[in-house]
Write a protein that holds these residues in place. Structure first.
Motif, PDB file in Angstrom:
ATOM      1  N   ILE A  20       0.839  -1.198   0.000  1.00 18.02           N
ATOM      2  CA  ILE A  20       0.000   0.000   0.000  1.00 18.02           C
ATOM      3  C   ILE A  20       0.872   1.246   0.000  1.00 18.02           C
ATOM      4  CG2 ILE A  20      -1.629   1.344   1.399  1.00 18.02           C
ATOM      5  CD1 ILE A  20      -2.834  -1.365   2.285  1.00 18.02           C
ATOM      6  N   SER A  21       1.938   1.234   0.813  1.00 19.02           N
ATOM      7  CA  SER A  21       2.832   2.388   0.871  1.00 19.02           C
ATOM      8  C   SER A  21       3.522   2.631  -0.461  1.00 19.02           C
ATOM      9  CB  SER A  21       3.883   2.181   1.972  1.00 19.02           C
ATOM     10  OG  SER A  21       4.682   3.333   2.112  1.00 19.02           O
ATOM     11  N   TYR A  22       3.847   1.541  -1.163  1.00 21.86           N
ATOM     12  CA  TYR A  22       4.500   1.688  -2.464  1.00 21.86           C
ATOM     13  C   TYR A  22       3.543   2.337  -3.469  1.00 21.86           C
ATOM     14  CZ  TYR A  22       7.069   0.593  -6.715  1.00 21.86           C
ATOM     15  OH  TYR A  22       7.719   0.694  -7.909  1.00 21.86           O
ATOM     16  N   TYR A  23       2.271   1.936  -3.448  1.00 22.76           N
ATOM     17  CA  TYR A  23       1.301   2.444  -4.417  1.00 22.76           C
ATOM     18  C   TYR A  23       0.636   3.746  -3.971  1.00 22.76           C
ATOM     19  CZ  TYR A  23       1.803  -1.766  -7.174  1.00 22.76           C
ATOM     20  OH  TYR A  23       2.307  -2.767  -7.963  1.00 22.76           O
ATOM     21  N   ARG A  24       1.214   4.388  -2.966  1.00 22.71           N
ATOM     22  CA  ARG A  24       0.659   5.669  -2.530  1.00 22.71           C
ATOM     23  C   ARG A  24       0.745   6.733  -3.617  1.00 22.71           C
ATOM     24  NH1 ARG A  24       3.460   7.838   2.271  1.00 22.71           N
ATOM     25  NH2 ARG A  24       2.416   9.683   1.480  1.00 22.71           N
ATOM     26  N   LEU A  25       1.616   6.554  -4.617  1.00 19.81           N
ATOM     27  CA  LEU A  25       1.656   7.503  -5.726  1.00 19.81           C
ATOM     28  C   LEU A  25       0.278   7.639  -6.360  1.00 19.81           C
ATOM     29  CD1 LEU A  25       5.020   6.704  -7.528  1.00 19.81           C
ATOM     30  CD2 LEU A  25       4.383   8.809  -6.392  1.00 19.81           C
ATOM     31  N   VAL A  26      -0.516   6.582  -6.315  1.00 20.84           N
ATOM     32  CA  VAL A  26      -1.885   6.614  -6.830  1.00 20.84           C
ATOM     33  C   VAL A  26      -2.880   6.827  -5.689  1.00 20.84           C
ATOM     34  CG1 VAL A  26      -3.668   5.289  -7.999  1.00 20.84           C
ATOM     35  CG2 VAL A  26      -1.302   5.144  -8.786  1.00 20.84           C
ATOM     36  N   LEU A  27      -2.676   6.103  -4.582  1.00 21.66           N
ATOM     37  CA  LEU A  27      -3.640   6.139  -3.488  1.00 21.66           C
ATOM     38  C   LEU A  27      -3.762   7.533  -2.862  1.00 21.66           C
ATOM     39  CD1 LEU A  27      -2.816   2.760  -1.698  1.00 21.66           C
ATOM     40  CD2 LEU A  27      -4.816   3.296  -3.102  1.00 21.66           C
ATOM     41  N   ASP A  28      -2.637   8.263  -2.763  1.00 18.96           N
ATOM     42  CA  ASP A  28      -2.686   9.598  -2.157  1.00 18.96           C
ATOM     43  C   ASP A  28      -3.663  10.506  -2.904  1.00 18.96           C
ATOM     44  OD1 ASP A  28      -0.891   8.736  -0.325  1.00 18.96           O
ATOM     45  OD2 ASP A  28       0.706  10.128  -0.841  1.00 18.96           O
ATOM     46  N   TYR A  29      -3.621  10.424  -4.226  1.00 19.31           N
ATOM     47  CA  TYR A  29      -4.524  11.270  -5.025  1.00 19.31           C
ATOM     48  C   TYR A  29      -5.981  10.853  -4.842  1.00 19.31           C
ATOM     49  CZ  TYR A  29      -0.390  13.148  -7.307  1.00 19.31           C
ATOM     50  OH  TYR A  29       0.805  13.757  -7.562  1.00 19.31           O
ATOM     51  N   TYR A  79       6.315  12.504   4.576  1.00 17.84           N
ATOM     52  CA  TYR A  79       6.144  11.052   4.632  1.00 17.84           C
ATOM     53  C   TYR A  79       5.937  10.548   3.208  1.00 17.84           C
ATOM     54  CZ  TYR A  79       4.149   6.501   5.856  1.00 17.84           C
ATOM     55  OH  TYR A  79       3.891   5.155   5.947  1.00 17.84           O
ATOM     56  N   PRO A  80       7.035  10.481   2.425  1.00 12.89           N
ATOM     57  CA  PRO A  80       6.911  10.128   1.001  1.00 12.89           C
ATOM     58  C   PRO A  80       6.545   8.660   0.805  1.00 12.89           C
ATOM     59  CG  PRO A  80       9.218  10.282   1.613  1.00 12.89           C
ATOM     60  CD  PRO A  80       8.439  10.750   2.799  1.00 12.89           C
ATOM     61  N   PRO A  81       5.941   8.326  -0.322  1.00 10.73           N
ATOM     62  CA  PRO A  81       5.684   6.919  -0.630  1.00 10.73           C
ATOM     63  C   PRO A  81       6.988   6.130  -0.694  1.00 10.73           C
ATOM     64  CG  PRO A  81       4.493   8.377  -2.128  1.00 10.73           C
ATOM     65  CD  PRO A  81       5.439   9.235  -1.359  1.00 10.73           C
ATOM     66  N   ASP A  82       6.878   4.812  -0.506  1.00 15.70           N
ATOM     67  CA  ASP A  82       8.085   3.973  -0.523  1.00 15.70           C
ATOM     68  C   ASP A  82       8.716   3.891  -1.903  1.00 15.70           C
ATOM     69  OD1 ASP A  82       7.997   3.507   2.122  1.00 15.70           O
ATOM     70  OD2 ASP A  82       7.237   1.463   2.008  1.00 15.70           O
ATOM     71  N   SER A  83       7.997   4.304  -2.940  1.00 21.21           N
ATOM     72  CA  SER A  83       8.569   4.276  -4.289  1.00 21.21           C
ATOM     73  C   SER A  83       9.307   5.565  -4.617  1.00 21.21           C
ATOM     74  CB  SER A  83       7.453   4.048  -5.315  1.00 21.21           C
ATOM     75  OG  SER A  83       6.394   4.960  -5.098  1.00 21.21           O
ATOM     76  N   VAL A  84       9.418   6.471  -3.656  1.00 20.07           N
ATOM     77  CA  VAL A  84      10.123   7.738  -3.862  1.00 20.07           C
ATOM     78  C   VAL A  84      11.402   7.721  -3.034  1.00 20.07           C
ATOM     79  CG1 VAL A  84      10.028  10.229  -3.520  1.00 20.07           C
ATOM     80  CG2 VAL A  84       8.009   9.004  -4.340  1.00 20.07           C
ATOM     81  N   ILE A  85      12.513   8.043  -3.662  1.00 20.95           N
ATOM     82  CA  ILE A  85      13.809   8.083  -2.977  1.00 20.95           C
ATOM     83  C   ILE A  85      14.302   9.518  -2.938  1.00 20.95           C
ATOM     84  CG2 ILE A  85      16.221   7.343  -3.052  1.00 20.95           C
ATOM     85  CD1 ILE A  85      15.308   4.809  -4.441  1.00 20.95           C
ATOM     86  N   LYS A  86      14.667   9.981  -1.757  1.00 23.63           N
ATOM     87  CA  LYS A  86      15.229  11.316  -1.621  1.00 23.63           C
ATOM     88  C   LYS A  86      16.752  11.241  -1.752  1.00 23.63           C
ATOM     89  CE  LYS A  86      11.683  13.373   1.354  1.00 23.63           C
ATOM     90  NZ  LYS A  86      11.424  14.062   2.641  1.00 23.63           N
TER      91      LYS A  86
END
Length: 312
Positions: A20-29, A79-86
């Motif tokens: 779920i955390s990985y797909y937050r790029l979609v879920l957040d929206y 709290y960025p999604p797990d698919s985002v790397i800083k």
């Protein structure tokens, strides 16, 4: 259904949270859109109610809604999604071919290992059993049923443990026909497997550990494996580990080997073949301390998905 899943395999819960955390790029929206819709309906209801009551417009619901949406909007910054790397991107992961190129060729066969090597993988992963006459061979399951024609060749022994077969008996089995017939990953029907490869797969047999080690040596690959412990009444149950270690060490590829081993046999590996890299399989529920692993000479962790970021 979820209760049954989590009861039988507790690691699935943290895996699902990670997914779920990985797909937050979609879920957040979707969450933001849903909250905005609910707040909009709420504000509209308040305004309609006040208008019907001939009251002045109250801007507090509007201000509250804007503030709530603003806070939700900036959450990903902290709290960025797990698919985002800083920061700077790390090197690409090295690819270890699981049971060889097992989606394009029958698993744990020489065809699968050779194809993976041609595709440029960093290493091979496999599973090792031992025959009733003391010869290590490659197979994942406890029996030959799923990946061979054992039902046709040995109908009375089809469901017997693989360790109760001699190597000569095991190599009589066809280990590739099942892949062509079932096309488990639809890679044949998708055209990812050529007709010449299909012909090759139909001739595959159970390979020995020695066969796999030759491919590892020739292609300078890393090698990691699961040792499938035979039943206690099998003749080589007690010496299985020593036989595997000896054969791998004699192949003169120690620096390429990642040896999955518990704490107890780790000292034997270090004393026999100090260049072999010790690997430890970590359970997400009870991971050992990193200092404990280092003290026992481990260099690699073979981990479950459920490990926490803090432990990693």
């Amino acid at each position: 259904s979820f209760w049954l899943l989590f009861r039988e395999s507790p690691v699935q819960l943290p895996r699902m949270i990670q997914m779920i955390s990985y797909y937050r790029l979609v879920l957040d929206y979707l969450i933001l859109l849903g909250v905005a819709l609910l707040l909009g309906l709420w504000v509209r209801g308040v305004l309609v109610h006040r208008k019907a009551a001939n009251k002045n417009i109250n801007f507090l619901p509007i201000i509250f809604s804007v503030m709530a949406l603003t806070l939700l909007w900036i959450v990903p910054l902290f709290y960025p999604p797990d698919s985002v790397i800083k920061g700077i991107l790390p090197p690409k992961p090295l690819i270890i071919a699981h049971r060889g190129a097992s989606m394009l060729a029958p698993e744990n066969t020489l065809a699968s290992a050779k194809l993976a090597a041609r595709l440029g993988v960093y290493g091979l992963e496999t599973d090792i059993h031992i025959s009733s006459d003391g010869k290590p061979f490659l197979l994942h399951d406890d029996t030959f049923v799923r990946t061979t024609d054992v039902k046709a060749i040995f109908p009375d022994r089809a469901t017997d443990r693989a360790e109760y077969f001699t190597l000569k008996e095991a190599t009589r089995l066809n280990a590739g026909k099942w892949f062509v017939e079932r096309d488990p990953y639809k890679t044949i029907s998708d055209g990812q497997v050529s007709s010449s490869q299909i012909e090759e797969y139909l001739l595959q047999t159970i390979p020995t550990l020695e066969d796999e080690l030759n491919i590892i040596r020739q292609n300078h690959l890393a090698f990691i494996f699961d040792s499938k412990q035979p039943p206690s009444d099998q003749k080589y149950a007690q010496s299985f580990f020593d036989i595997c270690l000896s054969e791998i060490h004699e192949a003169e590829i120690d620096s390429q080997v990642w040896f999955l081993a518990d704490m107890d046999p780790s000292e034997l590996i270090r004393s026999t073949a100090p260049e072999i890299k010790l690997a430890f399989s970590v359970n997400y529920q009870t991971p050992p301390a990193a200092d404990e692993l280092k003290a026992n000479g481990y260099q690699i962790v073979n981990s479950e998905y459920g490990l926490s970021k803090d432990w990693i």
